[in-house]
Motif scaffolding. Structure first.
Motif, mmCIF file in Angstrom:
data_model
loop_
_atom_site.group_PDB
_atom_site.id
_atom_site.type_symbol
_atom_site.label_atom_id
_atom_site.label_comp_id
_atom_site.label_asym_id
_atom_site.label_seq_id
_atom_site.Cartn_x
_atom_site.Cartn_y
_atom_site.Cartn_z
ATOM 1 N N GLU A 1 42.941 46.405 35.495
ATOM 2 C CA GLU A 1 42.710 45.137 36.175
ATOM 3 C C GLU A 1 41.214 44.847 36.192
ATOM 4 N N TYR A 2 40.893 43.565 36.331
ATOM 5 C CA TYR A 2 39.489 43.180 36.387
ATOM 6 C C TYR A 2 39.246 42.264 37.587
ATOM 7 N N GLU A 3 38.014 42.271 38.035
ATOM 8 C CA GLU A 3 37.550 41.380 39.108
ATOM 9 C C GLU A 3 36.399 40.553 38.559
ATOM 10 N N ASP A 4 36.409 39.261 38.869
ATOM 11 C CA ASP A 4 35.298 38.375 38.501
ATOM 12 C C ASP A 4 34.475 38.132 39.761
ATOM 13 N N GLU B 1 35.673 34.717 41.527
ATOM 14 C CA GLU B 1 36.753 35.070 42.447
ATOM 15 C C GLU B 1 36.542 36.483 42.968
ATOM 16 N N LEU C 1 39.282 39.385 44.169
ATOM 17 C CA LEU C 1 40.600 39.109 43.615
ATOM 18 C C LEU C 1 40.727 39.802 42.263
ATOM 19 N N TRP C 2 41.722 40.669 42.162
ATOM 20 C CA TRP C 2 41.907 41.454 40.945
ATOM 21 C C TRP C 2 43.025 40.876 40.111
ATOM 22 N N HIS C 3 42.784 40.806 38.776
ATOM 23 C CA HIS C 3 43.739 40.236 37.837
ATOM 24 C C HIS C 3 44.150 41.291 36.812
#
Length: 1256
Positions: free
Chosen positions: A677-680, A684, A687-689
């Motif tokens: 997962e990545y966080e920006d 954002e 918030l992890w995507h």
């Protein structure tokens, strides 16, 4: 004493400077209301260094406010710029913004120069910055011939790029012929100057398409250098022939391929100098060659690198320090090291500074006779020079003003008058730039005014600070006083704090602070006051907090949380687990003040928080739940994996990066996969995507990235038990910004008012922006006009309203995304319309043609398109009946509406009432509504045939007469001329006798028929007539009485409320049913129906049982002669059956059509087998002999029988058929009796009953 702000001004003296500084700060905080006279203020202007796209019109912005509204003028390269003499240059109305139309003709280079805008009114003149306008340039590469490069394995190499000099400078990158980025690493990387550096070459570096690209964002063009060919070979691979023909000097660089210590490829030497401006990003670069590949380290001599502003790029070959200041000056050392040695280089950094503000001059509002100062303090390296201008003119040559005195960076004003009003400019400049600030001195005499809304309500929690606003204006500067309550009790400084802007602060508000507060502003010209209200609320408290709990796995736990709050506030209670939402699991339930968890599992352990929130405050309390095993002997641990650790980012490219990690313990269940997962953190944060998933055997992944995203990654492991908690986040990696790849979608242009055009679109999200400064360029022009595109750049919004448009005009619309890097691709234009208005004209030449008594056709001329003023929805006809020709009294009924879509100019009006007067009008309809109505047009429907008489009853039956009573038709549809009555007898075999035709006057509702046969059944057909023709008929049957005592006449109305209906369920395959237990001489009503997918369908009939035999009659069944006769008949029937059976086996048919014709009933229409009509009976389906009592012939139709219990002789017909499965075919209709004709008469066929499955 009352709490006051006493801002009195005195003559300047050395001891009063602090007072004056304080006073200036106070005055500068006041904004002059826009309705008061004031000098101009520049509100918007183009940047100082304004690089334009030479393919688009030049827009140089200059906006200003003032009272009176200012006028604008421009200079170019220091001289007046007369825009009236240049047809390509226009100035926006009410603005100073210049629009230079170079798209029509002309070149951008013609208008290159330095521009300055002046906004002027009667109180002064404000000037803009010097705006240097330069067109962007993207020159081509000079042609050159590049020889192939041949190197030994291990040698170093520099591939030069040397891009053409453009404006702004190009962005450099290396790609191959397939437009794929060349991979870079610690060994191969691109320098700040664009060259590609190889610390040492390897055979896999061999390729013929090393291409340097230069991207010029302003013009959205990319220039390409000629491809460079590189071949890497090993001496061991050369055969004797090649070795004999090549010497060492023919190899590029002729360097040894043996291992060697590092040397620097850039910068050269052991020392270098670097100069950077304050606030910029300092970039230092060291690239070394060697074998093995050297590693770069950075240090700062006599200091440490700033932690939060230091970043390493390009595999640590580049050191970046953001927002540098003078403190970052010094010596920086880069060290290149491999296993054979180390080398270092010292870079001496000097940070210079363009001018920056310490105290910028602020607007000054004074009243006549007051004193004040303007201060302009700036710093820089070197120290900037301070220069003053007044109304855009150097103050040295400006008209003298005795009220001002210049003291370096300060202007001192004393005893000002209205003529002292002016705009002053402060210019601070050094060799690296300049600052220009406008500040006006506005001499006004204005009584106080309060700008805060009256009766504002403030609500505050007890024991917290309360801030009551009192924004004000006045000249001289008013004094502010606060009072509490209607009695005017003064507020004292020991409890309250009065801020410079008039705000009253109550540091610790208590319940007794509730009340009404009055703010009073006074100066020598008057007084103003305003009331505000304060309410103090009780704080929200948790009086029973959840407590720490230890429970065994599988048991139940409860947490309690009781909240006390102010009665006027409604709290929201929320339970959290580990600062997140509760699991979506039915085991978790909330009951009033309790959180209950049943069947506790290990995953339920954690911190549970009760949070209570109101509109004014929030409180929370937490407790820890610890889950333990139910037995002291632990079972083998099968659990989710431990999280991965040691996350590392390598091969960091613009659009990809390699992530490596170390797996955690699998807890006795093999890991099946890893989830990345990545966080920006930029768009954002928190918030992890989901990024990717890889096999459980992998510990590295190549990840694709998007531009301008500050990435952090984390990894989770998963086995058959479940998923681990996330790993610690990796280091952050910020990808480079790029121009947007996409434009907004769902672009629409719809007007909401007749004079506007609302342009809407779906904005890009943070990922799609690809860079900072996301904006949209909105362009529009009339579709059918010759106007140029009008464009405006708006912030990251989703709507723009164009005002002042003509009504309902088609527009072409484009919305293009852009950011600080550049523009997205040119968008396609979509069509929209400005707002609609109601149509102005009514349809003309309305004509009505009556088709028949129930249908009319309306024609009209279309409304001109210009009069519609919107999208044509269609035409709408309003019509209504004004008078029925058959009634004396007019009765207005509700108008009916028919809408005809599109541009139709005619339509039909169905369902009209015959013999009636109608009126109508026509209106055109667009998206806004209806236009005016046309003139009413009347028309008359002709007579029609009447409906059937409302009822028909036979009363008073006697031996030779019957009396008929009826009600007239409910819809005469004209003038009734007469009634027609037809009747005929029916004998015991159901044969019809001769038909009698009788005319009855239209004014009669009763008629008696005499000289009839006694004890005879008659069938009647009755209908009304107009001059047009005959209406629908109604039928009825009745029997004259017999000449025998005790027999009552049949009651045709039987079954209508006198007895309950009796019901029998009949098999659907049967076609008959015998009724038993009936009373002799009694009329019965029978209803037969079928129920299927289409619902319940039925028909009814009335029949009468035979008369009772006299009691003196002998029982014939006991007579011998009768028994003998019956035996003979039985024998004869047996012989007939045998003969019939033989004939049937031969396929013969029994003609029965003659009997049907002889017994023709006006209600029965013969049908043939092939076309659905009744004909001859056939034995094709049934090989049994046809018995007299049979109700189902082989062709599945019902024939008339002699038996009195037939259900179809007098029943209502159903126009249709049944499939073999019993489903109904056709449309059910009620009883439709046709008028029998003279002689050979027929009527509708009776319905089949073989599929009837119920008897009611």
């Amino acid at each position: 004493m009352p709490l006051k702000i006493m801002l009195k001004k005195k003559q300047l003296s050395a001891g009063r400077v602090p007072l004056l500084l304080f006073l200036c700060r106070m005055i500068s905080a006041l904004e002059v209301p826009l309705d008061l006279v004031q000098p101009p203020t520049i509100t918007q202007q183009s940047p100082k260094d304004y690089i334009i796209d030479p393919r688009e019109n030049i827009v140089i912005q200059c906006e200003a406010k003032g009272k009176p509204p200012p006028s604008f003028s421009w200079t170019r390269n220091g001289t007046h710029f007369d825009i009236d003499k240049d047809p390509l240059v226009t100035m926006k109305h009410g603005s100073g913004t210049l629009i230079i139309n170079i798209m029509a003709e002309g070149k951008a280079e013609t208008y290159e120069g330095v521009y300055q805008c002046t906004a002027r009114n009667e109180r002064g003149a404000a000037i803009s910055n010097n705006i240097v306008v330069r067109p962007s340039r993207s020159p081509l590469w000079t042609k050159e011939r590049l020889e192939p490069i041949i190197l030994r394995n291990g040698q170093s190499l520099v591939l030069p790029c040397r891009p053409p000099i453009g404006l702004p400078p190009a962005i450099i990158f290396w790609m191959d012929n397939s437009f794929q980025r060349l991979p870079q690493s610690e060994r191969v990387s691109q320098g700040l100057n664009g060259d590609l550096y190889f610390s040492n070459v390897l055979p896999e570096d061999t390729r013929e398409d090393y291409i340097c690209y230069a991207r010029f964002n302003h013009t959205q063009t990319i220039q390409q250098k000629q491809p460079i060919s590189l071949k890497v070979i090993s001496v061991d691979e050369l055969n004797d022939t090649i070795a004999a023909n090549l010497s060492d000097t023919e190899f590029y660089g002729a360097k040894s391929s043996k291992e060697r210590p590092p040397t620097f490829l850039t910068p050269e030497g052991s020392e270098s100098l670097k100069e950077e401006l304050r606030g910029n990003t300092l970039s230092l670069e060291c690239i070394a060659e060697g074998l093995p590949t050297p590693v770069i380290y950075w240090i700062k001599e006599d200091g440490t690198l700033p932690i939060n502003r230091t970043f390493y790029r390009n595999f640590k070959k580049t050191l970046q320090i953001t927002h540098v200041s003078e403190a970052d000056s010094g010596n920086y050392q880069c060290i290149a090291k491999n296993t054979l040695g180390a080398i270092h280089h010292t870079i001496s950094v000097t940070v210079k500074a363009a001018p920056y503000w310490i105290v910028a001059p602020k607007n000054l509002v004074l009243s006549p006779g007051e004193n004040g100062t303007l201060i302009c303090r700036a710093n820089g390296n070197p120290k900037p020079r301070i220069g003053w201008l007044t109304n855009g003119v150097p103050i040295e040559i400006a008209p003298d003003d005795p009220s001002r005195k210049i003291d370096g960076d300060t202007i001192i004003f004393s005893n000002v008058q209205e003529r002292s009003s002016a705009v002053y400019q402060c210019n601070a400049s050094n060799e690296y730039g300049y600052l220009l600030a406008n500040a006006f001195v506005n001499v006004l005499a204005e009584p106080p005014r309060i700008l805060t809304s009256a009766n504002t309500l403030y609500q505050v929690i007890a024991n917290r600070a309360a801030l009551l606003d009192c924004a004000f204006f006045g000249s001289p500067l008013p004094t502010i006083e606060w009072f509490k309550g209607t009695k005017g009790s003064a507020l004292h400084e020991d409890i309250y704090v009065l801020h410079d802007n008039g705000t009253l602060e109550i540091p610790v508000a208590q319940k007794d602070s509730t009340g009404t507060y009055t703010c009073v502003a006074r100066n020598k010209l008057g007084m103003a006051k305003n009331e505000v209200h304060l309410e103090i609320k009780d704080p929200t408290r948790i009086i029973k907090q959840p407590e720490y709990a230890v429970v065994q796995r599988g048991s139940k736990v409860s947490f309690e949380c009781k909240v006390k709050h102010d009665q006027t506030l409604i709290p929201t209670i929320m339970w959290l687990k580990d600062n997140g939402e509760l699991p979506n699991d039915e085991r978790f339930s909330i009951d009033k003040d309790h959180l209950v968890v049943t069947d506790v599992s290990d995953d339920d352990g954690g911190t549970y928080t009760c949070a209570a929130n109101t509109t004014l405050d929030s409180v929370s309390a937490s407790a820890v739940l610890r889950v333990v095993a139910p037995t002291p002997t632990p079972a083998p641990i099968y659990d989710v994996p431990n999280p991965p650790f040691d996350l590392e980012l390598t091969n960091q490219l613009d659009k990809s990066v390699q992530l490596t990690w170390t797996p955690g313990d699998d807890n006795n269940s093999p890991i099946t996969k890893f989830i990345i997962e990545y966080e920006d953190a930029m768009h954002e944060a928190g918030l992890w995507h989901h990024q990717a998933e890889v096999s459980g055997t992998q510990t590295t992944a190549q990840l694709k990235l998007s531009p301008y995203v500050n990435y952090s990654f984390r990894v989770m492991a998963e086995n058959r038990i479940g998923r681990s908690v996330p790993s610690e986040a990796s280091e952050q990696y910020l990808t480079k910004a790029a121009e947007p790849d996409l434009n907004p979608t769902a672009v629409e242009g719809l007007g909401t008012e007749p004079d506007n055009l609302v342009i809407t679109w779906k904005p890009l999200n943070g990922f799609e922006s690809n860079g900072p400064g996301l904006q949209y360029k909105v362009s529009w022009r009339q579709k059918d006009g010759d106007d140029e595109w009008t464009s405006v750049v708006v912030a990251n919004v989703s709507k723009y309203i164009v005002s002042g448009t003509p009504t309902f005009v088609p527009y072409l619309i484009k919305v293009q995304a852009l950011n600080d890097v550049g523009f997205a691709p040119e968008p396609a234009a979509v069509m929209g319309h400005s707002g609609e208005d109601l149509p102005m004209a009514a349809p003309g030449n309305v004509r009505v043609g009556v088709v028949n008594s129930t249908l009319a056709e309306v024609h009209w001329d279309p409304v001109p398109l210009k009069s519609i003023r919107g999208h044509l929805q269609g035409y709408r006809i309003y019509y209504w009946k004004t008078q029925s020709s058959s009634k004396r009294h007019r009765r207005h009924i509700e108008k009916k509406i028919l809408t005809f879509q599109g541009s139709k100019t005619h339509g039909m009006l169905p369902g009209l009432q015959p013999y009636s007067h109608y009126a109508l009008n026509v209106r055109v309809v667009n998206g806004k509504g209806e236009g005016p109505a046309s003139a009413d047009r009347g028309f008359h429907t002709p007579e029609g045939v009447p409906s059937a008489p409302s009822s028909l009853k036979i009363v008073n039956p006697t031996l030779d007469s019957l009396t008929l009573e009826w009600d007239p038709p409910s819809h005469p549809n004209g003038i009734l001329t007469e009634y027609v009555l037809k009747y005929q007898p029916i004998n015991s075999s159901h044969e019809l006798g001769p038909l009698v035709d009788l005319k009855i006057p239209a004014n009669k509702t009763r008629w008696t028929l005499k000289n009839l046969n006694f004890s005879t059944r008659y069938k009647f057909y009755f209908y009304a007539q107009t001059s047009v023709g005959s209406g629908s008929q109604i039928t009825e049957e009745a029997i004259t009485t017999v000449d025998e005592a005790g027999i009552l006449p049949p009651d045709v109305g039987a079954g209508k409320g006198k007895e309950e209906w009796r019901k029998e369920i009949v098999n659907g395959s049967r076609s008959f049913f015998g009724l038993k237990g009936l009373m002799p001489g009694t009329a019965y009503k029978v209803r037969v129906g079928t129920e299927g997918d289409s619902g319940f369908v039925s028909s009814e009939d009335v029949f009468e049982t035979g008369p009772a035999m006299a009691s003196r009659q002998v029982d014939i069944a006991t007579q011998g002669w009768f028994i003998g006769l019956m035996c003979a008949v039985a024998l004869l029937i047996l012989i007939l059956l045998i003969v019939c059976f033989i004939r049937r086996n031969k396929g013969g048919k029994y003609p029965v059509k003659e009997k049907e014709d002889a017994h023709a009933d006006p209600e029965i229409q013969p049908m043939k087998e092939d076309d659905g009509t009744f004909g001859e009976y056939s034995d094709a389906e049934d090989h049994k002999p046809l018995k007299k009592g049979s109700r189902t012939p082989s062709d599945r139709t019902v024939k008339k029988e002699d038996s009195d219990d037939s259900l179809v002789d007098y029943g209502e017909g159903v126009n249709g058929q049944f499939n073999e499965d019993g489903s109904f075919i056709g449309q059910y209709s009620g009883k439709k009796e046709k008028e029998p004709a003279e002689g050979n008469e027929s009527s509708e066929a009776p319905s089949p009953v073989n599929a009837m499955n119920s008897f009611v």
